[in-house]
Each structure stands twice: as structure tokens, then as C-alpha cells.
Design a protein around this motif. Structure first.
Motif, PDB file in Angstrom:
ATOM      1  N   ARG A 119       5.660   8.499  10.799  1.00 63.63           N
ATOM      2  CA  ARG A 119       4.177   8.162  10.595  1.00 63.63           C
ATOM      3  C   ARG A 119       4.033   7.137   9.513  1.00 63.63           C
ATOM      4  O   ARG A 119       5.046   6.529   9.082  1.00 63.63           O
ATOM      5  CB  ARG A 119       3.632   9.356  10.136  1.00 63.63           C
ATOM      6  CG  ARG A 119       3.575  10.571  11.041  1.00 63.63           C
ATOM      7  CD  ARG A 119       2.528  10.261  11.989  1.00 63.63           C
ATOM      8  NE  ARG A 119       2.234  11.585  12.878  1.00 63.63           N
ATOM      9  CZ  ARG A 119       1.345  12.417  12.557  1.00 63.63           C
ATOM     10  NH1 ARG A 119       0.734  12.397  11.618  1.00 63.63           N
ATOM     11  NH2 ARG A 119       1.200  13.401  13.193  1.00 63.63           N
ATOM     12  N   LEU A 120       2.767   6.580   9.603  1.00 63.22           N
ATOM     13  CA  LEU A 120       2.742   5.652   8.435  1.00 63.22           C
ATOM     14  C   LEU A 120       2.231   6.289   7.173  1.00 63.22           C
ATOM     15  O   LEU A 120       1.831   7.360   7.004  1.00 63.22           O
ATOM     16  CB  LEU A 120       1.041   4.841   9.078  1.00 63.22           C
ATOM     17  CG  LEU A 120       1.250   4.067  10.263  1.00 63.22           C
ATOM     18  CD1 LEU A 120      -0.111   3.735  10.787  1.00 63.22           C
ATOM     19  CD2 LEU A 120       2.143   3.002  10.162  1.00 63.22           C
ATOM     20  N   PRO A 121       2.353   5.362   5.948  1.00 66.61           N
ATOM     21  CA  PRO A 121       2.506   5.974   4.781  1.00 66.61           C
ATOM     22  C   PRO A 121       0.960   6.337   4.259  1.00 66.61           C
ATOM     23  O   PRO A 121      -0.062   5.823   4.696  1.00 66.61           O
ATOM     24  CB  PRO A 121       2.775   4.822   3.696  1.00 66.61           C
ATOM     25  CG  PRO A 121       2.622   3.559   4.561  1.00 66.61           C
ATOM     26  CD  PRO A 121       3.059   3.849   5.911  1.00 66.61           C
ATOM     27  N   GLY A 122       0.896   7.463   3.408  1.00 65.51           N
ATOM     28  CA  GLY A 122      -0.350   8.060   2.773  1.00 65.51           C
ATOM     29  C   GLY A 122      -0.109   9.515   2.527  1.00 65.51           C
ATOM     30  O   GLY A 122       1.024  10.059   2.624  1.00 65.51           O
ATOM     31  N   GLN A 157       6.326  -0.153   1.285  1.00 67.66           N
ATOM     32  CA  GLN A 157       7.892  -0.512   1.102  1.00 67.66           C
ATOM     33  C   GLN A 157       8.908   0.558   1.483  1.00 67.66           C
ATOM     34  O   GLN A 157       9.868   0.172   1.883  1.00 67.66           O
ATOM     35  CB  GLN A 157       7.889  -0.733  -0.469  1.00 67.66           C
ATOM     36  CG  GLN A 157       6.944  -2.221  -0.627  1.00 67.66           C
ATOM     37  CD  GLN A 157       7.426  -2.562  -1.931  1.00 67.66           C
ATOM     38  OE1 GLN A 157       8.698  -2.934  -2.211  1.00 67.66           O
ATOM     39  NE2 GLN A 157       6.285  -2.777  -3.071  1.00 67.66           N
ATOM     40  N   VAL A 158       8.590   1.852   1.051  1.00 70.17           N
ATOM     41  CA  VAL A 158       9.509   2.898   1.252  1.00 70.17           C
ATOM     42  C   VAL A 158       9.805   2.760   2.762  1.00 70.17           C
ATOM     43  O   VAL A 158      10.801   3.076   3.492  1.00 70.17           O
ATOM     44  CB  VAL A 158       9.027   4.455   0.939  1.00 70.17           C
ATOM     45  CG1 VAL A 158       9.764   5.400   1.597  1.00 70.17           C
ATOM     46  CG2 VAL A 158       9.019   4.566  -0.608  1.00 70.17           C
ATOM     47  N   GLN A 172       0.748  -1.182   0.136  1.00 71.01           N
ATOM     48  CA  GLN A 172       0.112   0.068  -0.008  1.00 71.01           C
ATOM     49  C   GLN A 172       0.923   1.351  -0.147  1.00 71.01           C
ATOM     50  O   GLN A 172       1.859   1.333   0.354  1.00 71.01           O
ATOM     51  CB  GLN A 172      -0.819  -0.038   1.350  1.00 71.01           C
ATOM     52  CG  GLN A 172      -1.687   1.192   1.487  1.00 71.01           C
ATOM     53  CD  GLN A 172      -1.022   2.276   2.268  1.00 71.01           C
ATOM     54  OE1 GLN A 172       0.152   1.931   2.931  1.00 71.01           O
ATOM     55  NE2 GLN A 172      -1.427   3.711   2.340  1.00 71.01           N
ATOM     56  N   GLY A 173       0.428   2.310  -0.464  1.00 70.96           N
ATOM     57  CA  GLY A 173       1.055   3.692  -0.412  1.00 70.96           C
ATOM     58  C   GLY A 173       0.374   4.568  -1.491  1.00 70.96           C
ATOM     59  O   GLY A 173      -0.610   4.318  -1.767  1.00 70.96           O
ATOM     60  N   ARG A 228       9.759   9.464  -1.574  1.00 70.89           N
ATOM     61  CA  ARG A 228      10.353   8.363  -1.861  1.00 70.89           C
ATOM     62  C   ARG A 228      11.792   8.349  -0.799  1.00 70.89           C
ATOM     63  O   ARG A 228      12.181   8.806  -0.219  1.00 70.89           O
ATOM     64  CB  ARG A 228      10.829   8.286  -3.074  1.00 70.89           C
ATOM     65  CG  ARG A 228       9.476   8.364  -3.877  1.00 70.89           C
ATOM     66  CD  ARG A 228       9.530   8.197  -5.611  1.00 70.89           C
ATOM     67  NE  ARG A 228       8.245   8.102  -6.051  1.00 70.89           N
ATOM     68  CZ  ARG A 228       7.502   9.439  -6.391  1.00 70.89           C
ATOM     69  NH1 ARG A 228       8.150  10.639  -5.883  1.00 70.89           N
ATOM     70  NH2 ARG A 228       6.356   9.514  -6.701  1.00 70.89           N
ATOM     71  N   ILE A 229      12.426   6.840  -1.077  1.00 69.66           N
ATOM     72  CA  ILE A 229      13.553   6.580  -0.068  1.00 69.66           C
ATOM     73  C   ILE A 229      14.736   7.826  -0.557  1.00 69.66           C
ATOM     74  O   ILE A 229      15.310   8.186   0.743  1.00 69.66           O
ATOM     75  CB  ILE A 229      13.906   5.342  -0.425  1.00 69.66           C
ATOM     76  CG1 ILE A 229      15.175   4.874   0.591  1.00 69.66           C
ATOM     77  CG2 ILE A 229      14.712   5.075  -1.685  1.00 69.66           C
ATOM     78  CD1 ILE A 229      14.601   4.739   2.050  1.00 69.66           C
ATOM     79  N   GLU A 230      14.983   7.947  -1.710  1.00 65.30           N
ATOM     80  CA  GLU A 230      15.982   9.224  -1.852  1.00 65.30           C
ATOM     81  C   GLU A 230      15.439  10.457  -1.067  1.00 65.30           C
ATOM     82  O   GLU A 230      16.671  11.009  -0.574  1.00 65.30           O
ATOM     83  CB  GLU A 230      16.216   9.565  -3.300  1.00 65.30           C
ATOM     84  CG  GLU A 230      16.799   8.112  -3.913  1.00 65.30           C
ATOM     85  CD  GLU A 230      17.090   8.254  -5.172  1.00 65.30           C
ATOM     86  OE1 GLU A 230      16.937   9.337  -5.979  1.00 65.30           O
ATOM     87  OE2 GLU A 230      17.358   7.188  -6.243  1.00 65.30           O
TER      88      GLU A 230
END
Ligand code: SF4
Lengths: 200, 468
Positions: B402-405, B380-381, B104-105, B350-352
Motif C-alpha cells: 500500500r501507500l504510506p499512512g 521514502q521508506v 510525506q509519511g 520503517r525499512i528495517e
């Protein structure tokens, strides 16, 4: 859907460029799962002094008594920029607007308007300015729109506007765009046959 | 005849043409909870079906909590919207990545991450930041709900052909200057509506040097320049990114795909309706001062005055924006106290982006007066960041993890600002009220946002020891 061809009404002058969809209908109203009932929230942040929509902002042009019955929104460049939310045209039509006149519109908003029988009319900056002068001088001045003739008239002024023939046709006839496309089903089938495996 | 990239992708998707009226095929349809329920309802009303559920992918991102995985965490109306999506996906056989799912994301983060988005595809979503996917050389654009319904029913869209614009950025970016600064500088140059009616192709040595994630940041904000879509020609960087991703072609299909992808460049003689040139060396860290993304300056420039604007309409806009933002013409941005910092959104989550913010976060502690949150773009990030220990760095420095969203990008959940709050945000829109009624948003890069969190006001990241 019924079509739109001729419309006559008064206009409300929203003298601001780059009116974005967050202003037209803020995010807190996007949680609904239906298409109706957005008109009361149109321009919420500008129109009301409180979150509960009980105190109208007397300074906001939509709230001025002389513009209460307007059915045409007159505004400035890049109207409807920002998010793709179709709640923007839903709120404008639910409020009672039939047409919007501006020098330019954001692309997605323009397409969404066509799909909701809301007529977006592009005029030049000078023509829009001339209409602002008319409406600001007399709120009751009538604007006549003739989509077949692609014209907007107001007293002695008459302006022509451009519109894509397909858009014009679907607005006048109130066509079901999906139904039309589904008649091309054989073409879609053929196209799908031609898609290579790696693009499935 | 020489063709540009847009024309090549366009022509490869033409299903039917009647004069200027074109029907184009859609390869990927991404959906989320906010702009899909009315489309599903419309479909049902007319007794129609989703033609290609296998090309349709759904996620929950806008209306969800970033503190809890519970569907009900943000109240009954949000929950109803989320449950409606789950039910619609179930009924129509559409793959959904719901809250709590490992994939999810934010819709524009997970699409590329899963390898769903590939060069030469057409991609649509009921969301204007679909432009993000142009980073892969895919023609990707946002659509309204009626069009979502149209794609459900037919896997096609009626479209007119757009004009084309080339935006070429040559040279090498300075230290501390990022993809976010490139796109903000472009929007500052051409204006908030500068590319209306156009599809932009980004090119030049500075663009070629970017990673896929940086390309996504650039294409993401294409819509903030008014353009319909942004494209970057696929190259070795694109191919390496896609290799072995879940939905990327495999085996012989992969080889055939790569061979085709390599043809997806604008021909040398290709024509564009408009051309714009920038020099990377001249781009500095950018900060928006106003209420649209075109109202942007370099961090070391003074806030402009209405009198300096080229025409009356922009003078009025500038004056109104300064009042709303509570700032004065001529002021230095470093004088502005920030009390909120948001690192996240489909532009910069994103990760970067998180690594870049963490480099700065490591240098100190979040100022007492500041609330700072970091919201990864996808599960995933988040997981990757935690493996790298970035979460610890943020938490130790005083950021909330936090959680993704979508979170505070638009605040459809409880991540909203109060009247008068001033926020350094890595998102994409600084419109009035976007992050909360009366709240003031300044768009910046992740490093600039993290620096503002530590100092409590804007600082030039190039002057921080350990960054530049
Ligand atoms: S992060 Fe913001 S801009 Fe991106 S999809 Fe979510 S709400 Fe839209």
C-alpha cells in the motif's frame, strides 16, 4: 471562559479501569474540524447497538434512566489513557460532565481536561470505592465538589483531593492560558536569543 | 549535583519558572490534519499568529487513503480536514508534506527521517506517539489541541516536571526477538499505567546495541506504559544516523552539535524516582491477548485467567477483555485463527521492519483465509523498500503493498476491520474497537505478524526454518 469552583450533582458510575480515548470518542468522529457537537458520540461503541446511534444499548450505564442527568463521572484507574485527542474532553463536556472522579488519570487526558474546564479529581481507590457504593445504592445521591477547598462530599463522607495550584487557579478563574504566556513574551525573546545555531 | 538526562534537557529549555509552574521552549512542533484544525481556528479567533512557522512541520497521515493519492479518496469529511490543513499551512507559512509528496509519511516516521529530530531538543505534536522521538535523546511528548494552539502562539508550553524512571535492559536478545518484544515485555512487567507521571530513560547493554529504528519502536510505545516521554541517551549510533540528513546541522554547526550531544547522558550518580530491570535473554516473542497493551504474554504462554489477577479491578478487566477478544483462559495463542494481518504504523513501518517481515514472507504464501496488508511508514521508506525488491517479495507471497499512512493502526480511512475479525498487527494499541467496531487486535512484531499471515494463526517465529 467562565470558571468552575463549586459544583453539586449526581454521578454516573462507570465501573471500569483503563477507559481509553478510543472508547470515549472513536476515530470516525475525529474528522470534524470544529470543537463542538461531540457529546452525542461520547462512548459511542458502548452506548449504541448500531453505527447510526439510533439504538441505545439499554445495558450501558450512561443509558440507565436514573443516571440521565448526571454531571459527574465516577470511574476507575487510568481513565483517559491512549491517544492525545482533545475530542475526549470535548465530548465529555459537551455531554454535560463537569467533573470526573477516579483513582488516576492518564497524563495527556488530565492536561486536556484542565484546558477545557473539566475538573479531574483524583481520590484513593478506597474513597472511589466508597463513592461507588453510595451511587450504586442511590442514583440520586448528591455529590458536592468544592475546588477552593479541594474537597468532595457525599452524605456523611468528605474527602480531600490534591491538585496543582496553577491548575486550580486556572480552573477557578477560567483563565486564558495562552494570553498569560504571551505576557511573558520578553522571556521568550531572550530565550530565543540564546539558542545556539545548531539547534535552530 | 548529578543529573539524569531528562533533567539536563528540561533545564536547557526553561524559559521561565514560577514555583512549580514552568514554561519550556519547544524546538520542533510536528502537526497533522486531525488535531490541528481547531488550534488554527482558535488562533484566528483571537487574532494571533504562529510564532515560529520555521520550527513547525506538517504532514498528512491519519485521514488519507492507502490505495489512492487522491485527497477525496476517503470521502468529503476526510477531504475537508486535509484541505483545511493545507490551507492553514499555506496561510501561516508552514512547511507541509501533503499526500503524494516524496517526503510525506506518518508524522513520527518522517520527523527522524528528515533529520528534524536531534538530541537534546524538545519535540511536541498533537499525537501521543510523539514519544517515538525520545529515541534521539530528545524530550518528546504528545499534547492536546489546546496545547497545540499554545505552541503555535508562543513556541512554549506550560509544564510541571515529571518524575523519572530508569528502565535498564541488559544482555543479548535471542534470535527472532525484536525491539517490539522488548517494549511489550516492559509494558507487561510494569503495566499499562505503570509509568504514569514519569519520563522513562531506557538504558543497559541491550538498548545500547539497538539501531535507531529499533530505539524508535521502543520509545514509540512508552505512552502505552502511561509515561509522558521515553528517552535514550544519544551515542555513536545516533550521530551516524543523523549525519547528512536534510535538517541536521552542517559544517561547524555539526561539530558544535556533536560536542554538545555527547554531554547528554545521565550522570553516574544521577537519581531516578523508580528503577526497573529486565534481562534480554529472558524476553521471548510477545503477543497481546487482551484489550490494553499491558495484557501481553510470550507466544508460548497460556492465556491467563481472571482468577490469576492481583486485584478485583484487574480481574474485571481480564474477564471483560477475554469476552471481547473471544478467547478462553488457558488457551494457547497458536490455536487462534487470524484473518487479518497489518504490517505498518509509527511503531513498525520503517525499512528495517519491512525487511524483517520480508524475511518471513519469503518462506511461503499468505494463508487463504487471511487478508494481509503492508503499509510503509513514509514515501521514502516505500521507495527504499521498492529499490530493495521487498514489494515484490510481499506481493508474490500474497500481501497487499500500500501507500504510506497510518492506515489500519486506527482506521480513519477505509482500512478498517469488521466485527469479530482477528488481526495480528504491528501497531501499538489493541483497545476495543481501535481497528473497527468489535474487531480483535493482537499486537506483535513484524516477523510475528508475517508468520501469522502465512500460517493463519500465531506461530513462534523462533521455530520457523530460515528465520532463527
Ligand atoms: S500510525 Fe497509528 S499510532 Fe502512529 S500516528 Fe498514526 S494513528 Fe497514531
Amino acid at each position: 471562559m467562565s470558571g468552575i469552583d463549586l459544583h453539586s450533582g449526581t454521578a454516573v458510575p462507570l465501573d471500569q479501569a483503563n477507559v481509553d480515548t478510543d472508547q470515549i470518542i472513536p476515530k470516525q468522529f475525529l474528522t470534524a474540524v470544529t470543537r463542538s457537537g461531540y457529546g452525542k458520540h461520547l462512548f459511542h461503541d458502548w452506548r449504541y447497538l448500531d453505527q447510526h446511534e439510533s439504538v441505545p444499548n439499554p445495558d450501558f450505564v450512561l443509558n440507565k434512566p436514573q443516571h440521565k442527568t448526571a454531571s459527574i463521572l465516577l470511574t476507575r484507574q487510568n481513565f483517559g489513557c491512549g491517544s492525545s485527542r482533545e475530542h475526549a474532553p470535548w465530548s465529555l463536556t459537551d455531554y454535560g460532565f463537569k467533573a470526573i472522579i477516579a483513582p488516576s488519570f492518564a497524563d495527556i487526558f488530565y492536561a486536556n481536561s484542565i484546558n477545557n474546564q473539566l475538573l479531574p479529581i483524583r481520590l484513593t481507590d478506597e474513597q472511589v470505592e466508597a463513592l461507588f457504593k453510595k451511587v450504586q445504592a442511590n442514583a440520586d445521591v448528591c455529590i458536592d465538589i468544592n475546588l477552593s477547598a479541594q474537597s468532595v462530599s457525599c452524605e456523611e463522607l468528605t474527602f480531600q483531593f490534591d491538585i496543582d495550584p496553577a491548575h486550580k487557579n486556572s480552573l477557578i478563574k477560567g483563565l486564558d492560558a495562552i494570553g498569560q504566556t504571551l505576557e511573558l513574551g520578553a522571556h521568550i525573546d531572550n530565550y530565543e536569543q540564546s539558542i545556539p545555531a545548531w539547534r535552530q | 549535583m548529578a543529573k539524569n538526562l531528562y533533567e539536563k534537557v528540561w533545564e536547557a529549555h526553561l524559559v521561565h519558572q514560577d514555583g512549580d509552574d514552568c514554561l519550556i521552549y519547544i524546538d520542533r512542533h510536528l502537526i497533522h490534519e486531525v488535531t490541528s484544525p481547531q488550534a488554527f481556528a482558535g488562533l484566528k479567533e483571537k487574532n494571533r499568529k504562529v510564532r515560529r512557522p520555521d520550527k513547525t512541520f506538517a504532514t498528512m497521515d491519519h485521514s488519507i487513503s492507502t490505495r489512492s493519492l487522491a485527497i477525496d479518496a476517503c470521502g468529503p469529511t476526510n477531504a475537508l480536514q486535509l484541505r483545511t490543513l493545507a490551507q492553514n499551512c499555506e496561510e501561516n507559512g508552514i512547511q507541509l508534506y501533503p499526500v503524494g509528496h516524496q517526503k510525506q509519511g506518518i508524522v513520527h516516521v518522517i520527523g527522524p527521517e528528515l533529520g528534524l529530530i536531534q538530541p537534546g531538543m524538545t519535540v511536541v505534536c498533537g499525537d501521543s506517539h510523539t514519544a517515538t522521538h525520545g529515541a534521539f535523546g530528545a524530550l518528546a511528548f504528545g499534547i492536546g489541541t489546546s496545547q497545540v494552539e499554545h505552541v503555535f502562539a508562543s513556541q512554549t508550553l506550560k509544564q510541571g516536571k515529571a518524575k523519572s524512571m530508569k528502565v535498564q535492559v541488559d544482555g543479548k536478545l535471542g534470535l527472532g526477538v525484536t525491539a517490539k518484544d522488548i517494549i511489550l515485555a516492559i509494558i507487561g512487567k510494569i503495566g499499562h499505567a505503570g509509568a504514569t507521571g514519569h519520563v522513562i530513560e531506557y538504558c543497559g547493554s541491550a538498548i545500547e546495541a539497538t539501531s535507531m529504528e529499533e530505539r524508535m519502536t521502543i520509545c514509540n510505545m512508552t505512552i502505552e506504559a502511561g509515561a509522558k516521554a521515553g528517552l535514550i541517551a544519544p551515542d555513536q549510533t545516533t550521530i551516524e544516523y543523523l549525519k547528512d540528513r536534510e535538517f541536521a546541522p552542517k559544517g561547524a554547526d555539526w561539530d558544535a552539535a556533536v560536542e554538545y550531544w555527547k554531554t547528554l547522558t545521565s550522570d553516574a550518580e544521577a537519581k531516578f524516582d523508580t528503577e526497573v530491570y529486565l534481562t534480554a535473554e529472558e524476553i521471548k516473542p510477545q503477543v497481546t491477548w487482551g484489550t490494553n497493551p499491558g495484557q501481553v504474554i510470550a507466544v508460548d504462554e497460556p492465556v491467563p485467567a481472571p482468577e490469576s489477577m492481583p486485584n478485583d479491578v484487574e480481574k474485571v478487566s481480564c474477564d471483560k477483555a477475554l469476552k471481547y477478544m473471544g478467547i478462553q483462559a488457558g488457551q494457547q495463542l497458536s490455536e487462534l485463527n487470524v484473518n487479518h494481518v497489518f504490517i505498518g504504523s509509527c511503531t513498525n513501518s520503517r525499512i528495517e521492519d519491512l525487511r524483517a517481515a520480508a524475511v518471513v514472507a519469503r518462506l511461503g504464501k499468505v494463508a487463504q483465509s487471511v487478508t494481509a496488508i503492508v503499509v510503509p511508514g513514509s514515501a521514502q521508506v516505500k521507495q527504499q523498500a521498492e529499490q530493495e525488491g521487498l514489494d515484490k517479495i510481499f506481493i508474490d507471497a500474497g500481501f497487499e503493498w500500500r501507500l504510506p499512512g497510518c492506515s489500519m493502526c486506527l482506521g480513519m480511512n477505509d482500512d478498517i476491520l469488521q466485527e469479530g475479525d482477528r488481526c495480528a498487527s504491528t501497531s501499538n494499541r489493541n483497545f476495543e474497537g481501535r481497528q473497527g467496531r468489535g474487531a480483535r487486535t493482537h499486537l506483535v512484531s513484524p516477523a510475528m505478524a508475517a508468520a501469522a499471515a502465512l500460517h493463519g494463526h500465531f506461530v513462534d517465529v523462533r521455530q520457523l526454518q530460515g528465520v532463527a
